[in-house]
Design a protein around this motif. Structure first.
Motif, mmCIF file in Angstrom:
data_model
loop_
_atom_site.group_PDB
_atom_site.id
_atom_site.type_symbol
_atom_site.label_atom_id
_atom_site.label_comp_id
_atom_site.label_asym_id
_atom_site.label_seq_id
_atom_site.Cartn_x
_atom_site.Cartn_y
_atom_site.Cartn_z
ATOM 1 N N ASP A 1 0.882 -1.244 -0.073
ATOM 2 C CA ASP A 1 -0.012 0.050 0.011
ATOM 3 C C ASP A 1 0.839 1.198 0.035
ATOM 4 O O ASP A 1 2.012 1.252 0.480
ATOM 5 C CB ASP A 1 -0.815 -0.089 1.423
ATOM 6 N N ASP A 2 0.240 2.254 -0.503
ATOM 7 C CA ASP A 2 0.979 3.680 -0.208
ATOM 8 C C ASP A 2 2.515 3.520 -1.045
ATOM 9 O O ASP A 2 3.431 4.382 -0.505
ATOM 10 C CB ASP A 2 1.100 4.165 0.872
ATOM 11 N N GLU B 1 -3.849 4.667 -6.721
ATOM 12 C CA GLU B 1 -4.897 4.952 -5.916
ATOM 13 C C GLU B 1 -5.285 6.489 -5.955
ATOM 14 O O GLU B 1 -4.346 7.046 -6.571
ATOM 15 C CB GLU B 1 -4.310 4.848 -4.382
#
Ligand code: C2E
Ligand code: MG
Ligand code: MG
Ligand code: MG
Length: 292
Positions: A180-181, A237
């Motif tokens: 993630d991220d 995202e």
């Protein structure tokens, strides 16, 4: 530090921090009871495949239905949950609830949906996370291949043998693992190779600046290329605009997630959204933008 600045300064800080501390204590008390009072809920944000235009997954995002303060996003309580260790039972609940929901959606034929769950670093570092995952899968009956666990770069940083072992066990169950991220941590190219990963999620800060900042485009391009060289899927995202979407498509990004498609939705609204935009869609029919 405050003390070394002298007595007056110290008193100033102390006076300033007291209400804050008691506020935090109050929040902690409330947080402790929130699980048993069933105040947590999961929202689901669609993830869309750029080539097929189909919904391929949903990220489960935690919300706290606070009796006085209304619906709270994780930013307002996650830090405290991590500090107090309450994140462990909370995230265990998240895992179980997401699997339960995933299995229920499988049963009503919503389609081949991957359900992504955010894992807390604390939780992942603790031994036995694979036991939690196995239990959640068994109890729910959800197909392991439908479960994705989102890890942070921080989890991977230490090259901890125990964590690598856990990741391999999870992978052998059929569970997929994503970072993630991606791009915001202390990214080192070497760590990526040494873990059994499936997907990189480009942090939304880079996506946000795609149109305006040439370096953001360079970073996004680099992450996509890097992911593909390492045989990983890449999801962007925080896609909010058609312009960002076009650039990501040009760059060969595999999947997208963001307000341009939909914000995180309560389960019922998510099902309705899939029914409207989902499987049957053959073209770019994602005109409507929904947010929370
Ligand atoms: P994340 O995993 O990176 O999740 C994406 C965040 O970006 C979500 O915020 C989502 O609502 C938001 N977002 C999605 N699309 C867009 C967009 O187009 N524009 C903008 N500006 N934002 C967008 P949310 O739900 O507030 O969650 C924040 C963070 O809290 C998550 O970041 C994740 O790190 C953490 N989190 C959420 N649920 C859980 C959970 O169950 N367990 C743990 N440990 N952490 C969680
Ligand atoms: Mg996430
Ligand atoms: Mg993220
Ligand atoms: Mg985040």
């Amino acid at each position: 530090l405050a003390k070394s600045l002298g007595g007056g300064t110290w008193r100033f800080f102390a006076a300033d921090m007291r209400p804050r501390a008691s506020q935090t204590a109050h929040l902690e008390t409330e947080l402790r009871g929130a699980l048993s009072r069933q105040e947590f809920v999961l929202f689901y944000q669609p993830q869309v495949d750029l080539r097929s235009q189909k919904i391929v997954g949903a990220e489960a995002l935690l919300r706290w239905q606070h009796p006085q303060r209304g619906l709270l996003a994780p930013g307002s309580f996650l830090g405290l949950a991590e500090e107090t260790g309450l994140i462990l039972p909370i995230n265990e609940w998240v895992l179980n609830e997401a699997c339960r929901q995933g299995a229920a959606w499988e049963a009503i034929g919503l389609g081949d949906l991957r359900i992504a769950v955010n894992m807390s670093p604390i939780q992942f570092r603790r031994q036995g996370v694979e036991g939690l995952v196995k239990d959640a899968l068994r109890a729910s009956g959800m197909r392991p291949t439908s479960l994705e666990l989102e890890l942070t770069e921080g989890i991977l940083l230490g090259h901890d043998e125990q964590i690598v072992k856990q990741m391999h066990v999870l992978r052998s169950l059929g569970v997929t693992l994503s970072v993630d991220d991606f791009g915001t941590g202390y990214s080192s190219l070497s760590y990526l190779r040494s873990f059994p990963l499936h997907r990189l999620k480009i942090d939304r800060s880079f996506v946000q600046d795609l149109g305006s900042d040439p370096s953001a485009l360079a970073i996004v391009r680099t992450i996509i290329d890097l992911g593909h060289i390492l045989n990983l899927q890449v999801l962007a995202e925080g896609v909010e605009t058609e312009a960002q979407l076009s650039l990501l498509r040009l760059e060969g990004c595999d999947e997208v997630q963001g307000y341009h498609f939909s914000g995180p939705l309560p389960p019922d609204a998510f099902v309705a959204w899939v029914a409207r935009h989902g499987r049957a869609s053959s073209g770019p029919s994602f005109g409507a933008t929904e947010t929370e």
